[in-house]
Every structure is written in C-alpha cells, then in structure tokens.
Scaffold this motif. Structure first.
Motif, PDB file in Angstrom:
ATOM      1  N   ALA A 284       0.841  -1.204   0.000  1.00  0.00           N
ATOM      2  CA  ALA A 284       0.000   0.000   0.000  1.00  0.00           C
ATOM      3  C   ALA A 284       0.874   1.252   0.000  1.00  0.00           C
ATOM      4  CB  ALA A 284      -0.927  -0.013   1.210  1.00  0.00           C
ATOM      5  N   MET A 285       1.962   1.226   0.778  1.00  0.00           N
ATOM      6  CA  MET A 285       2.885   2.359   0.778  1.00  0.00           C
ATOM      7  C   MET A 285       3.518   2.545  -0.592  1.00  0.00           C
ATOM      8  SD  MET A 285       4.947   2.216   4.404  1.00  0.00           S
ATOM      9  CE  MET A 285       5.842   3.696   3.939  1.00  0.00           C
ATOM     10  N   ALA A 286       3.867   1.434  -1.243  1.00  0.00           N
ATOM     11  CA  ALA A 286       4.492   1.512  -2.566  1.00  0.00           C
ATOM     12  C   ALA A 286       3.550   2.150  -3.575  1.00  0.00           C
ATOM     13  CB  ALA A 286       4.912   0.115  -3.022  1.00  0.00           C
ATOM     14  N   TRP A 287       2.264   1.812  -3.492  1.00  0.00           N
ATOM     15  CA  TRP A 287       1.315   2.382  -4.440  1.00  0.00           C
ATOM     16  C   TRP A 287       1.051   3.852  -4.174  1.00  0.00           C
ATOM     17  CZ3 TRP A 287      -0.742   1.327  -9.009  1.00  0.00           C
ATOM     18  CH2 TRP A 287      -0.506   0.052  -9.532  1.00  0.00           C
ATOM     19  N   ILE A 288       1.080   4.253  -2.920  1.00  0.00           N
ATOM     20  CA  ILE A 288       0.949   5.684  -2.607  1.00  0.00           C
ATOM     21  C   ILE A 288       2.131   6.463  -3.179  1.00  0.00           C
ATOM     22  CG2 ILE A 288       0.967   7.360  -0.721  1.00  0.00           C
ATOM     23  CD1 ILE A 288      -0.663   5.381   0.924  1.00  0.00           C
ATOM     24  N   LEU A 289       3.338   5.909  -3.013  1.00  0.00           N
ATOM     25  CA  LEU A 289       4.530   6.544  -3.577  1.00  0.00           C
ATOM     26  C   LEU A 289       4.444   6.607  -5.101  1.00  0.00           C
ATOM     27  CD1 LEU A 289       7.370   7.716  -3.202  1.00  0.00           C
ATOM     28  CD2 LEU A 289       8.257   5.372  -3.276  1.00  0.00           C
ATOM     29  N   PHE A 290       3.958   5.538  -5.705  1.00  0.00           N
ATOM     30  CA  PHE A 290       3.811   5.492  -7.160  1.00  0.00           C
ATOM     31  C   PHE A 290       2.872   6.594  -7.652  1.00  0.00           C
ATOM     32  CE2 PHE A 290       1.434   3.842 -10.863  1.00  0.00           C
ATOM     33  CZ  PHE A 290       2.483   3.684 -11.753  1.00  0.00           C
ATOM     34  N   VAL A 291       1.761   6.758  -6.963  1.00  0.00           N
ATOM     35  CA  VAL A 291       0.784   7.787  -7.366  1.00  0.00           C
ATOM     36  C   VAL A 291       1.372   9.184  -7.195  1.00  0.00           C
ATOM     37  CG1 VAL A 291      -1.448   8.811  -6.782  1.00  0.00           C
ATOM     38  CG2 VAL A 291      -1.216   6.326  -6.911  1.00  0.00           C
ATOM     39  N   ILE A 292       2.102   9.406  -6.093  1.00  0.00           N
ATOM     40  CA  ILE A 292       2.707  10.722  -5.857  1.00  0.00           C
ATOM     41  C   ILE A 292       3.719  11.057  -6.943  1.00  0.00           C
ATOM     42  CG2 ILE A 292       4.230  12.017  -4.314  1.00  0.00           C
ATOM     43  CD1 ILE A 292       2.930  10.561  -1.966  1.00  0.00           C
ATOM     44  N   VAL A 293       4.583  10.105  -7.269  1.00  0.00           N
ATOM     45  CA  VAL A 293       5.614  10.354  -8.284  1.00  0.00           C
ATOM     46  C   VAL A 293       4.980  10.568  -9.657  1.00  0.00           C
ATOM     47  CG1 VAL A 293       7.571   9.317  -9.505  1.00  0.00           C
ATOM     48  CG2 VAL A 293       7.420   9.133  -7.022  1.00  0.00           C
ATOM     49  N   ILE A 294       3.987   9.743 -10.003  1.00  0.00           N
ATOM     50  CA  ILE A 294       3.310   9.898 -11.294  1.00  0.00           C
ATOM     51  C   ILE A 294       2.620  11.260 -11.378  1.00  0.00           C
ATOM     52  CG2 ILE A 294       1.341   9.099 -12.640  1.00  0.00           C
ATOM     53  CD1 ILE A 294       3.772   7.441 -13.120  1.00  0.00           C
ATOM     54  N   ALA A 295       1.982  11.685 -10.288  1.00  0.00           N
ATOM     55  CA  ALA A 295       1.282  12.978 -10.284  1.00  0.00           C
ATOM     56  C   ALA A 295       2.267  14.133 -10.462  1.00  0.00           C
ATOM     57  CB  ALA A 295       0.498  13.143  -8.981  1.00  0.00           C
ATOM     58  N   LEU A 296       3.366  14.101  -9.725  1.00  0.00           N
ATOM     59  CA  LEU A 296       4.366  15.170  -9.846  1.00  0.00           C
ATOM     60  C   LEU A 296       4.992  15.181 -11.239  1.00  0.00           C
ATOM     61  CD1 LEU A 296       6.160  15.001  -6.378  1.00  0.00           C
ATOM     62  CD2 LEU A 296       4.606  16.765  -7.207  1.00  0.00           C
ATOM     63  N   THR A 297       5.292  13.990 -11.769  1.00  0.00           N
ATOM     64  CA  THR A 297       5.855  13.917 -13.115  1.00  0.00           C
ATOM     65  C   THR A 297       4.871  14.459 -14.142  1.00  0.00           C
ATOM     66  OG1 THR A 297       7.113  11.942 -12.455  1.00  0.00           O
ATOM     67  CG2 THR A 297       6.889  12.378 -14.816  1.00  0.00           C
ATOM     68  N   GLY A 298       3.583  14.141 -13.983  1.00  0.00           N
ATOM     69  CA  GLY A 298       2.572  14.662 -14.900  1.00  0.00           C
ATOM     70  C   GLY A 298       2.475  16.183 -14.840  1.00  0.00           C
ATOM     71  N   ILE A 299       2.552  16.746 -13.630  1.00  0.00           N
ATOM     72  CA  ILE A 299       2.511  18.207 -13.485  1.00  0.00           C
ATOM     73  C   ILE A 299       3.709  18.854 -14.166  1.00  0.00           C
ATOM     74  CG2 ILE A 299       2.648  20.093 -11.807  1.00  0.00           C
ATOM     75  CD1 ILE A 299       1.063  18.312  -9.872  1.00  0.00           C
ATOM     76  N   ILE A 300       4.892  18.253 -13.981  1.00  0.00           N
ATOM     77  CA  ILE A 300       6.105  18.808 -14.606  1.00  0.00           C
ATOM     78  C   ILE A 300       5.996  18.746 -16.125  1.00  0.00           C
ATOM     79  CG2 ILE A 300       8.594  18.498 -14.878  1.00  0.00           C
ATOM     80  CD1 ILE A 300       8.630  17.433 -12.001  1.00  0.00           C
ATOM     81  N   PHE A 301       5.512  17.616 -16.652  1.00  0.00           N
ATOM     82  CA  PHE A 301       5.355  17.495 -18.103  1.00  0.00           C
ATOM     83  C   PHE A 301       4.333  18.506 -18.628  1.00  0.00           C
ATOM     84  CE2 PHE A 301       7.728  13.573 -18.024  1.00  0.00           C
ATOM     85  CZ  PHE A 301       8.185  13.438 -19.322  1.00  0.00           C
TER      86      PHE A 301
END
Length: 313
Positions: A284-301
């Motif tokens: 569950a922690m891994a998936w939360i981290l995955f969502v956070i990183v994907i969201a930040l990467t999407g914002i940067i893109f």
C-alpha cells in the motif's frame, strides 16, 4: 492537352497471398527478437505491479497468505505517525535537494565548460565522487561529520565556530544528508556539459555582435537552450530523491535516528515489508509513492510547455 491514363496492374491472388505471408513472417521474426524484452517486462515489471496492487488490499505477509481486507491498509496508514514522519522527511529532502542539485549542477557545468588548460583533469575530479559506492560514501561522511574528531568541525573550530552534532542532531541530520548527496552530482554535471556543448556557437556570436555581456548571454541563450536538459534532470532527480534509501539506512543502521529525523519513506516501506513482514502494508505504501511520483511527473510534463525551449521552435 491529353492526359495519360495510368493503368494499375491487377494484384493476383497468388501475389497478394505471398505478400501477406511475407508480412506475417516479418512480424513473427520481429516478435521473436523482441520476446526476451517482452518476457522480462511481463515477468519482472507488469506481473509484480499487478500483484502488489492486489497485495495492498490484503494482510499478506511473507510467512502467511493473509486475507482480503479492502482499503484497510490505506486507512491504517493515514493514522500512522511514522508514515507521516517519513513523508515529511522525504518531501523535505526533495524540496531542498532537487533545486540545489540543479543550481550547483548547472553552475559547475558552466565552469567546467570554460576553455582552460587542464580542464579534463578538473572534470575528472568532479566526476569521481559519482563512482564511489553509496555505502563507502556514507562511511566517509560519517567520519567527516563526526562531532568529536570530524574534519568538518575541526575546520570550523579553526575559525572560531563550534560545529553542530550534524548526524546526531534532529535539526542538522537532513541538511547533512543533502550536503552528502550534492557531493555526488557529477553524473548530472556531465549531462549538463553535453547540453552546453550542443548549443550552437552562432547564438553567442550574434550576442557578441549585439553587445551582450556574459550575464545577458547566459540569461537569454544558455539557460533557455539548456532547459530540455534541466527538464530531464528535474524529472529524474525527483524520482530518485523520493527513493532515497542507501545513505540514511547505512548511516543510521536502518533506525532512522535521531528521533526518526532520518526515517525516509522507502526505509519505512522496507521495514514494513522485510522486518515486520507486513507485505500488504508495504505494498500500500508503494502504491501511494507510485501515485505521488506519477502525479508530480505529470505536473512537470504539463507545465514544461511554458518553460522548456527546444532549438528550432
């Protein structure tokens, strides 16, 4: 004027079948050559990814199969104080380290791009820390930052400044880690150097003709044309910073001391999965981290369209 009629030759069924067979053979050979990569992607990435999503909804442990509990792991994480502390520590590191690594990386790259005798030696010196293994670097900095006999506090004593406890202080532990990490940014400096060498000299010659000084050329030519490289290092830096593990784990023996100030997100994830055998909780922690990183990467893109400038555009 007479128009010539173009007569297309009829495609015979035999020729069409032969052509389709050739295309099918080419596709088959293509999949055969790509099969090792496809199999590796499925076995080592896609299947574990889907499995971890299912495990995050269970009480699965390494020694027991567990049972399905839905989103209970995610609910428990919201009330876990160590979880929020690890998020704070990780975000603190990302917010300070990533901008500083870009600032010092670009600055060092511009200095190492100067036409000076023996520049290859200087470039090698700044790149060498990147080759030092993380564990060895942690041991080296633990000695340098030792409050009793460390070289850093010894140099501060010479100029009349009493150095802090560094790694033993809750206030200075994360800044110490940021300083250590900045010591090993040689890899990004090399990428910035490649980006600087890719900028055509014609732009600088035009700037000289217009009477631009060094600062004007840096602001109007160098930095705008270096933004694609900065964009790449920004994305990779954020992804890497959120996965900070080796240095704090080695220096604290996995404890995250003092007062959990060095307990980073991936460290706590590792503890839950492989120390406490709460693999569902860790998933569950891994998936939360995955969502956070994907969201930040999407914002940067998404925002990159406004500040990243490519040559020829």
């Amino acid at each position: 004027m007479l128009k010539e009629k173009v007569v297309s030759e009829p495609i015979f069924p035999q020729a069409k079948a032969k052509k389709n067979k050739k295309l099918g053979d080419d596709a088959l050979y293509g999949w055969l050559f790509a099969s090792p990569w496809v199999i590796g992607l499925l076995v080592f990435f896609l299947i574990p990814l889907v499995s971890s999503l299912y495990f995050s909804l269970t009480t699965y442990g390494i020694l027991q199969p567990g049972e399905f509990v839905g989103f209970q792991n995610y609910k428990d994480l919201m009330s876990d104080t160590v979880f929020w502390k690890s998020i704070y520590n990780t975000v603190y590191f990302v917010v300070f380290f990533v901008p500083l690594s870009i600032f010092f990386g670009v600055g060092l790259a511009m200095l190492l791009n100067m036409k000076v005798k023996g520049m290859s030696v200087y470039r090698t010196i700044f790149f060498l820390p990147t080759l030092v293994p993380s564990v060895a670097m942690a041991v080296l900095w633990m000695w340098l930052l030792n409050p009793g006999f460390g070289l850093v506090n010894g140099m501060l004593d010479v100029i009349g400044i009493q150095g802090p406890a560094w790694l033993g202080s809750e206030t200075w532990s994360k800044p110490s880690l940021i300083m250590m990490s900045l010591w090993g940014i040689g890899q990004s400096v090399v990428i910035y150097l490649a980006g600087l060498n890719d900028i055509p000299q014609d732009y600088y010659e035009a700037g000289d003709i217009d009477g631009a000084n060094w600062f004007d050329k840096m602001r109007s030519i160098t930095l705008p044309l270096l933004t694609p490289v900065i964009f790449f290092n920004l994305v990779m830096g954020i992804i890497g910073a959120f996965q900070q593990f080796t240095l704090p784990y080695t220096m604290t023996g996995g404890r995250g001391t003092p007062a959990d100030s060095m307990k980073f997100y991936v460290m706590y994830l590792y503890d839950n999965g492989f120390k406490f055998f709460k693999m569902g909780y860790a998933s569950a922690m891994a998936w939360i981290l995955f969502v956070i990183v994907i969201a930040l990467t999407g914002i940067i893109f998404y925002t990159s369209k406004k500040w990243v400038h490519y040559q020829g555009e």
